[in-house]
Design a protein around this motif. Structure first.
Motif, PDB file in Angstrom:
ATOM      1  N   MET A   1      42.553  15.133  46.499  1.00 30.86           N
ATOM      2  CA  MET A   1      41.795  16.020  45.596  1.00 30.86           C
ATOM      3  C   MET A   1      40.964  15.203  44.624  1.00 30.86           C
ATOM      4  N   GLN A   3      39.632  13.870  41.082  1.00 30.58           N
ATOM      5  CA  GLN A   3      40.269  13.661  39.792  1.00 30.58           C
ATOM      6  C   GLN A   3      39.409  14.217  38.667  1.00 30.58           C
ATOM      7  N   TRP A   6      41.385  14.264  31.846  1.00 29.22           N
ATOM      8  CA  TRP A   6      42.037  15.268  30.998  1.00 29.22           C
ATOM      9  C   TRP A   6      41.972  14.788  29.570  1.00 29.22           C
TER      10      TRP A   6
ATOM     11  N   CYS B  62      37.607   4.629  43.770  1.00 31.90           N
ATOM     12  CA  CYS B  62      39.048   4.795  43.931  1.00 31.90           C
ATOM     13  C   CYS B  62      39.693   5.195  42.608  1.00 31.90           C
ATOM     14  N   GLY B  64      38.338   6.689  40.206  1.00 29.15           N
ATOM     15  CA  GLY B  64      37.901   8.000  39.730  1.00 29.15           C
ATOM     16  C   GLY B  64      36.874   7.946  38.626  1.00 29.15           C
ATOM     17  N   ILE B  73      38.375  11.373  48.763  1.00 32.78           N
ATOM     18  CA  ILE B  73      39.309  10.379  48.231  1.00 32.78           C
ATOM     19  C   ILE B  73      40.584  11.132  47.909  1.00 32.78           C
ATOM     20  N   ARG B  74      41.643  10.851  48.631  1.00 35.18           N
ATOM     21  CA  ARG B  74      42.863  11.647  48.494  1.00 35.18           C
ATOM     22  C   ARG B  74      44.051  10.794  48.107  1.00 35.18           C
ATOM     23  N   TRP B  75      44.793  11.277  47.125  1.00 32.37           N
ATOM     24  CA  TRP B  75      46.077  10.666  46.774  1.00 32.37           C
ATOM     25  C   TRP B  75      47.173  11.460  47.455  1.00 32.37           C
ATOM     26  N   ASP B  78      49.267  15.798  45.337  1.00 32.16           N
ATOM     27  CA  ASP B  78      48.148  16.738  45.374  1.00 32.16           C
ATOM     28  C   ASP B  78      48.576  18.031  44.710  1.00 32.16           C
ATOM     29  N   GLY B  79      47.653  18.905  44.580  1.00 35.73           N
ATOM     30  CA  GLY B  79      47.995  20.195  43.992  1.00 35.73           C
ATOM     31  C   GLY B  79      47.261  20.404  42.692  1.00 35.73           C
ATOM     32  N   ALA B  83      46.139  16.381  38.676  1.00 33.47           N
ATOM     33  CA  ALA B  83      45.071  15.536  38.123  1.00 33.47           C
ATOM     34  C   ALA B  83      45.518  14.672  36.941  1.00 33.47           C
ATOM     35  N   ILE B  86      47.737  11.895  38.175  1.00 27.84           N
ATOM     36  CA  ILE B  86      47.000  10.879  38.924  1.00 27.84           C
ATOM     37  C   ILE B  86      46.297   9.928  37.964  1.00 27.84           C
ATOM     38  N   ARG B  87      45.682  10.479  36.918  1.00 28.21           N
ATOM     39  CA  ARG B  87      44.978   9.637  35.948  1.00 28.21           C
ATOM     40  C   ARG B  87      45.950   8.716  35.226  1.00 28.21           C
ATOM     41  N   ARG B  88      47.136   9.277  34.881  1.00 29.47           N
ATOM     42  CA  ARG B  88      48.079   8.511  34.069  1.00 29.47           C
ATOM     43  C   ARG B  88      48.752   7.391  34.846  1.00 29.47           C
ATOM     44  N   GLN B  90      47.492   5.343  37.033  1.00 27.55           N
ATOM     45  CA  GLN B  90      46.704   4.204  37.465  1.00 27.55           C
ATOM     46  C   GLN B  90      46.011   3.587  36.256  1.00 27.55           C
TER      47      GLN B  90
END
Lengths: 278, 251, 232
Positions: A1, A3, A6, B62, B64, B73-75, B78-79, B83, B86-88, B90
């Motif tokens: 998905m 990014q 936030w 990669c 973002g 680009i998939r981790w 998911d869901g 988000a 995912i940010r936190r 990396q």
């Protein structure tokens, strides 16, 4: 998905808090005052120092402070029409009568007078010192085409000067006639700088220090008398104004103590204003 | 010992990261084309290629910081609510570290605040990170007056404090002197030992040999090889990679 | 013989003449409050304009830059019409008070601070964007970080704003009325003394005004330089 970045926005609230704090601070700086009135008046009364002399006496007698907004007569009328001053003290009897007739004012009382004088360079190139009347003096200036500085600001003095030109049957125009659009003091500063003639009120002149070559060349004609009146504002138009305090001031001006205070204001032994209440 | 791998907060793994047919265009130029790549759970991937091959661009996609023009680009995670996680999980270290005008410790604490770490924990975690990279004596020093090597170590400490599952490094040593380079390489190994996935670009082939588990070779916006490091350095598959290793391709 | 007016001006300063002290402190209070309000409003607004792209942004930036040249007299007239009893906010009774003067000076200073903040923050954002995004900072969250890191450059804009506020006469004359002891500040006192032909006294007051400005600028410059050297 995909990014998404936030974020939490705690700073919006913080900024809002700071903002209201600053506004509060700004409003809080308005001092809590003893009772006062706002008098819209002319630059001549303020710049001549008259208010500095009589206002403390009034405050002593009544406990009411006087805040003077000193502007040109035209602007003083505008301020009073808008309801931004509690009372008027100006020197334009015709304008004052109109102001009352139009329903903005309720009562006009004569308070005092002084006179206008015609100033000019000491060598008097137009030779007005020997004129028989103020009108003749202006005619000589126009004939000689020597520089003349006019207030040009719709003030009482400017209106008086225009009445004189009309009486002399002259429509002043040309390079010699310079409309400055300034108060009395700045106009005299300019006139002194360019050796021009100028119609001034005696009170401001006596209090004026940057004279250079300027001297009084003509005075004493009755048409040069400068009559000051106090005008009460119509409470029906502006109910929010401090009419009670304004009436106190109005009545004090024409009372014996008020008239005596005016008469006692002198510069170098010369009185500046002459009380003439009815 | 507190390591990224053992972080109890971490519920699910981000990895593997999968790129499918990723393209990036700018104006009418195609800067990256049809990239297919899988980044597994463990190891140190080194991205190599001549200048302008698109290495930094690939890292930013990669991580973002940029969105691909097309492709996915998939981790693994998911869901809808993934988000922020995912940010936190990396972090990225840039060629020139961007440090804020405040103390070294405050820089780390700021990053922790952005990540949503509770106020009470921030200082302790920040100091732990500084200590690991030998910066604790400099904790109160303004970050902007530190040396280049110290600044890059501080950027690494900041990343460490965030306990990322994957760390991207974009030419982290190219602006540094040799002793500082060594410190950064040690830091990369420290992250690796703690279980952090490493993806790094460099144009120092010696460094690549020292660090790489596998190599991604980019040339002219295309991914030409993704092989174990040993294979890549001994027997490159493409003519371009062979030329690159011989030093025939201008970097 | 009369005292030399320049000597007189300096005697008034040295003796801390109450009227003069009142005028100076009112000047400072009005201008500093105006700058504070303008900074609280202008810095975040400048930062928003720097970070966000939206329809009409160009027009907003252009009008902000144009407002920097707003003649004080026009600003004074606008606020006068707003605060006059005949105007929309007349019932607040703010005309001819120090608050009215703070409002009009805020209007004059705000565009300077906001326009400079936009420029400075835009440049800084170019430098910081990737790092802050990488750390998970959204644009809104980045604003306080950027403002804080740009503080040395922003102080210059705030000082320029203070200069404009404390130096202008046209606006405070119209909305303040130059009332003795209530709304008379340095510049309107200077205008009045000039009208009276007291050129030397007016100049003396002008020198006080310049010295005050100089003092404030020097202290902030020195503090700024020291901090800058410390923080890099």
């Amino acid at each position: 998905m995909r990014q998404r970045f936030w974020f939490r926005p705690p700073y919006a609230a913080l900024a809002g808090g700071l903002l209201s704090l600053a506004l509060l601070l700004a409003v809080a700086t308005a001092p809590a005052d003893p009772p006062f009135i706002v008098v819209a008046s002319t630059t001549s009364t303020e710049q001549s120092g008259l208010f500095g002399h009589i206002a403390p006496r009034f405050t002593e007698a009544t406990g009411v402070r006087v805040r003077v907004v000193a502007v040109g007569t035209g602007q003083a009328f505008a301020i009073a029409r808008a309801g931004d001053a509690d009372i008027l003290l100006v020197h334009d009897p015709d304008g004052e009568a109109e102001f009352v007739a139009a329903g903005f004012g309720v009562e006009r009382s004569p308070v005092m007078f002084n006179d206008f004088v015609i100033l000019g360079p000491a060598n008097d190139p137009a030779g007005i010192a020997g004129a028989q009347s103020a009108v003749e003096a202006l005619q000589r200036i126009a004939a000689a085409q020597v520089p003349f500085a006019s207030r040009g600001d719709d003030s009482g003095t400017h209106r008086a000067e225009q009445r004189l030109w009309a009486a002399a049957d002259i429509d002043p125009a040309g390079r010699w006639y310079r409309e400055l659009g300034s108060g009395m003091g700045p106009t005299m500063n300019t006139a002194a700088g360019m050796d021009a003639y100028v119609v001034a009120d005696r009170a401001t002149w006596l209090n004026f220090h940057n004279r250079q070559n300027l001297v009084i060349l003509f005075q004493g004609d009755e048409v040069l008398f400068n009559r000051y009146g106090s005008v009460l504002i119509n409470p029906e138009r502006h109910p929010h104004l401090k009419h009670d305090l304004a009436i106190q001031w109005h009545e004090w001006l024409v009372s014996a103590p008020g008239q005596a205070a005016i008469a006692s204001y002198e510069i170098n032994g010369e009185p500046l204003f002459f009380p003439n209440a009815d | 010992m507190s390591t990224a791998a053992k972080d109890p907060v971490r519920a699910a793994s981000l990895l593997p990261l999968t790129l499918e047919q990723v393209c990036f265009r700018h104006g009418d130029q195609t800067l990256l084309q049809d990239i297919n790549l899988s980044v597994s759970e463990r190891g140190k991937t080194i991205v190599l290629g001549p200048n302008g091959a698109g290495k930094s661009l690939l890292m930013r996609l990669c991580h973002g910081l940029l969105d691909p023009s097309s492709g996915d680009i998939r981790w693994a995670l998911d869901g809808r609510d993934a988000a922020p996680t995912i940010r936190r999980q990396q972090a990225m270290v840039f060629q020139r570290p961007v440090l804020l005008r405040r103390s070294a410790l405050a820089n780390v604490v700021h990053a922790l605040a952005l990540q949503g770490v509770a106020r009470a924990e921030r200082t302790a975690r920040g100091e732990e990170a500084l200590e690991r990279f030998g910066l604790l004596p400099l904790a109160g020093r303004p970050a902007r007056v530190m040396s280049g090597g110290e600044q890059q170590r501080l950027a690494l400490a900041r990343a460490w404090a965030l306990r990322p599952e994957i760390l991207f490094l974009d030419e982290p040593t190219s602006a540094l002197d040799p002793s500082a380079v060594k410190a950064v390489e040690d830091a990369v190994l420290t992250f690796h030992a703690a279980g952090t996935r490493i993806v790094m670009t460099t144009h120092d082939l010696g460094q690549a040999r020292r660090l790489a588990d596998d190599v991604v070779f980019l040339c002219d916006g295309r991914l030409l090889e993704h092989t174990p490091a040993e294979t890549f350095f001994r027997q490159p598959q493409s003519a371009e990679a062979a030329a690159f290793l011989r030093g025939d391709l201008v970097w | 013989m009369d005292e030399n007016p320049l000597t007189q001006a300096f005697r008034l300063i040295l003796e801390l003449d109450p009227a003069l002290v009142g005028i100076v402190s009112l000047s400072l209070k009005v201008s500093l409050s105006a700058v504070a309000v303008a900074a609280v409003l202008g810095l975040p607004l400048g930062a928003l304009l720097a970070l966000y792209r939206f329809r009409g942004r160009g027009a907003a930036v252009a009008s902000l830059n144009a407002l920097m040249g707003l003649p004080p007299v026009v600003a004074g007239l606008m606020i006068y019409l707003l605060l006059s009893r005949a105007g929309p906010l007349g019932s607040l009774g703010l005309l001819f008070t120090p608050t009215a003067m703070i409002i009009v000076q805020t209007l004059l200073v705000f565009p300077i601070i906001a326009a400079l903040a936009r420029q400075v923050i835009e440049d800084l954002w170019d430098e910081y964007r990737e790092q802050l995004q990488s750390l998970g900072s959204g644009r809104l969250r980045a604003i306080p970080t950027l403002l804080w890191d740009a503080r040395f450059s922003l102080v210059t804009g705030v000082l320029a704003g203070f200069g404009r506020a404390s130096a202008e006469v046209g606006a405070v004359l119209i909305v303040g009325g130059n009332i003795d002891g209530v709304t008379r500040v340095m510049t309107t006192a200077i205008a009045l003394e000039t009208s009276r032909g007291n050129l030397a006294l007016a100049l003396g007051l002008g020198i006080v005004l310049m010295l005050l400005g100089l003092l404030i600028n020097i202290s902030i410059y020195v503090i700024g330089e020291q901090t800058k050297r410390r923080l890099g």
